[in-house]
Design a protein around this motif. Structure first.
Motif, PDB file in Angstrom:
ATOM      1  N   ASP A  13     142.216  31.501 -52.161  1.00 19.93           N
ATOM      2  CA  ASP A  13     141.374  32.563 -51.602  1.00 19.93           C
ATOM      3  C   ASP A  13     140.233  32.002 -50.758  1.00 19.93           C
ATOM      4  O   ASP A  13     139.937  32.527 -49.677  1.00 19.93           O
ATOM      5  CB  ASP A  13     140.808  33.447 -52.710  1.00 19.93           C
ATOM      6  N   VAL A  14     139.581  30.956 -51.247  1.00 22.38           N
ATOM      7  CA  VAL A  14     138.469  30.359 -50.504  1.00 22.38           C
ATOM      8  C   VAL A  14     138.975  29.791 -49.181  1.00 22.38           C
ATOM      9  O   VAL A  14     138.374  30.026 -48.128  1.00 22.38           O
ATOM     10  CB  VAL A  14     137.747  29.274 -51.337  1.00 22.38           C
ATOM     11  N   PHE A  15     140.072  29.059 -49.219  1.00 18.66           N
ATOM     12  CA  PHE A  15     140.630  28.504 -47.978  1.00 18.66           C
ATOM     13  C   PHE A  15     140.938  29.628 -46.996  1.00 18.66           C
ATOM     14  O   PHE A  15     140.551  29.574 -45.823  1.00 18.66           O
ATOM     15  CB  PHE A  15     141.891  27.679 -48.269  1.00 18.66           C
ATOM     16  N   ASP A  16     141.616  30.661 -47.477  1.00 21.84           N
ATOM     17  CA  ASP A  16     142.011  31.782 -46.612  1.00 21.84           C
ATOM     18  C   ASP A  16     140.811  32.534 -46.037  1.00 21.84           C
ATOM     19  O   ASP A  16     140.875  33.060 -44.934  1.00 21.84           O
ATOM     20  CB  ASP A  16     142.902  32.759 -47.376  1.00 21.84           C
ATOM     21  N   ARG A  17     139.715  32.568 -46.776  1.00 20.59           N
ATOM     22  CA  ARG A  17     138.513  33.261 -46.310  1.00 20.59           C
ATOM     23  C   ARG A  17     137.934  32.614 -45.055  1.00 20.59           C
ATOM     24  O   ARG A  17     137.386  33.287 -44.189  1.00 20.59           O
ATOM     25  CB  ARG A  17     137.473  33.263 -47.425  1.00 20.59           C
ATOM     26  N   TYR A  18     138.061  31.300 -44.941  1.00 18.68           N
ATOM     27  CA  TYR A  18     137.480  30.575 -43.812  1.00 18.68           C
ATOM     28  C   TYR A  18     138.502  30.243 -42.723  1.00 18.68           C
ATOM     29  O   TYR A  18     138.145  30.185 -41.546  1.00 18.68           O
ATOM     30  CB  TYR A  18     136.791  29.290 -44.302  1.00 18.68           C
ATOM     31  N   ALA A  19     139.736  30.006 -43.107  1.00 24.18           N
ATOM     32  CA  ALA A  19     140.774  29.655 -42.132  1.00 24.18           C
ATOM     33  C   ALA A  19     141.085  30.867 -41.263  1.00 24.18           C
ATOM     34  O   ALA A  19     141.147  31.992 -41.735  1.00 24.18           O
ATOM     35  CB  ALA A  19     142.034  29.184 -42.850  1.00 24.18           C
ATOM     36  N   GLY A  20     141.271  30.609 -39.989  1.00 26.58           N
ATOM     37  CA  GLY A  20     141.682  31.670 -39.087  1.00 26.58           C
ATOM     38  C   GLY A  20     140.559  32.457 -38.458  1.00 26.58           C
ATOM     39  O   GLY A  20     140.806  33.350 -37.658  1.00 26.58           O
ATOM     40  N   ALA A  21     139.327  32.163 -38.798  1.00 20.97           N
ATOM     41  CA  ALA A  21     138.215  32.879 -38.174  1.00 20.97           C
ATOM     42  C   ALA A  21     138.168  32.606 -36.671  1.00 20.97           C
ATOM     43  O   ALA A  21     137.796  33.469 -35.895  1.00 20.97           O
ATOM     44  CB  ALA A  21     136.895  32.483 -38.826  1.00 20.97           C
ATOM     45  N   GLU A  22     138.573  31.392 -36.281  1.00 22.12           N
ATOM     46  CA  GLU A  22     138.561  31.013 -34.870  1.00 22.12           C
ATOM     47  C   GLU A  22     139.951  30.939 -34.253  1.00 22.12           C
ATOM     48  O   GLU A  22     140.110  31.178 -33.072  1.00 22.12           O
ATOM     49  CB  GLU A  22     137.888  29.657 -34.691  1.00 22.12           C
ATOM     50  N   SER A  23     140.952  30.542 -35.028  1.00 18.33           N
ATOM     51  CA  SER A  23     142.298  30.385 -34.466  1.00 18.33           C
ATOM     52  C   SER A  23     143.349  30.671 -35.526  1.00 18.33           C
ATOM     53  O   SER A  23     143.361  31.740 -36.098  1.00 18.33           O
ATOM     54  CB  SER A  23     142.457  28.990 -33.850  1.00 18.33           C
ATOM     55  N   LYS A  24     144.192  29.691 -35.813  1.00 12.65           N
ATOM     56  CA  LYS A  24     145.292  29.883 -36.760  1.00 12.65           C
ATOM     57  C   LYS A  24     144.796  30.200 -38.160  1.00 12.65           C
ATOM     58  O   LYS A  24     143.858  29.577 -38.642  1.00 12.65           O
ATOM     59  CB  LYS A  24     146.146  28.615 -36.836  1.00 12.65           C
ATOM     60  N   LYS A  25     145.475  31.134 -38.818  1.00 17.18           N
ATOM     61  CA  LYS A  25     145.051  31.494 -40.173  1.00 17.18           C
ATOM     62  C   LYS A  25     145.511  30.498 -41.227  1.00 17.18           C
ATOM     63  O   LYS A  25     145.105  30.584 -42.372  1.00 17.18           O
ATOM     64  CB  LYS A  25     145.534  32.901 -40.528  1.00 17.18           C
ATOM     65  N   GLU A  26     146.337  29.524 -40.842  1.00 18.84           N
ATOM     66  CA  GLU A  26     146.840  28.530 -41.791  1.00 18.84           C
ATOM     67  C   GLU A  26     146.032  27.237 -41.771  1.00 18.84           C
ATOM     68  O   GLU A  26     146.323  26.310 -42.522  1.00 18.84           O
ATOM     69  CB  GLU A  26     148.305  28.169 -41.492  1.00 18.84           C
ATOM     70  N   THR A  27     145.028  27.153 -40.889  1.00 19.09           N
ATOM     71  CA  THR A  27     144.276  25.908 -40.752  1.00 19.09           C
ATOM     72  C   THR A  27     142.792  26.183 -40.568  1.00 19.09           C
ATOM     73  O   THR A  27     142.381  27.288 -40.221  1.00 19.09           O
ATOM     74  CB  THR A  27     144.763  25.085 -39.535  1.00 19.09           C
ATOM     75  N   LEU A  28     142.007  25.143 -40.800  1.00 21.62           N
ATOM     76  CA  LEU A  28     140.567  25.187 -40.561  1.00 21.62           C
ATOM     77  C   LEU A  28     140.235  24.389 -39.305  1.00 21.62           C
ATOM     78  O   LEU A  28     140.700  23.256 -39.146  1.00 21.62           O
ATOM     79  CB  LEU A  28     139.805  24.548 -41.725  1.00 21.62           C
ATOM     80  N   THR A  29     139.431  24.978 -38.425  1.00 20.89           N
ATOM     81  CA  THR A  29     138.863  24.219 -37.316  1.00 20.89           C
ATOM     82  C   THR A  29     137.640  23.486 -37.848  1.00 20.89           C
ATOM     83  O   THR A  29     137.217  23.690 -38.993  1.00 20.89           O
ATOM     84  CB  THR A  29     138.428  25.156 -36.177  1.00 20.89           C
TER      85      THR A  29
END
Length: 95
Positions: A13-29
């Protein structure tokens, strides 16, 4: 659900909350990782607001050098940080 199962769900859940805010929802920028560090690790990652420290951490986490941190790379970080905390807590002796 067991405590461990809940903890695993919380990590996802924590990963998903931050991933994808800028681009892909499966990764963190890099910026998404910085936001995650500032909010989720304020007591462990004191340099979360330091861009140089975030850049270095991002480079170290991005094992495949695709300029993104995927969930597997993130989990390695969380596991490593947990192991360090475990060692620190057990060096302090009995509670």
């Amino acid at each position: 659900m067991s405590e461990l199962e809940k903890a695993m769900g919380m990590l996802i859940d924590v990963f998903d909350r931050y991933a994808g805010a800028e681009s892909k929802k499966e990764t963190l920028t890099k910026q998404e990782l910085k936001a995650l560090l500032e909010k989720e690790f304020p007591n462990f990652v004191k340099n979360g607001k330091n861009n140089e420290a975030v850049n270095k951490l991002f480079e170290n986490l991005d094992n495949n050098k695709d300029s993104e941190v995927d969930f597997n790379e993130f989990i390695v970080f969380v596991a490593s940080l947990t192991a360090i905390c475990y060692k620190y807590c057990h060096q302090k002796g009995p509670k």
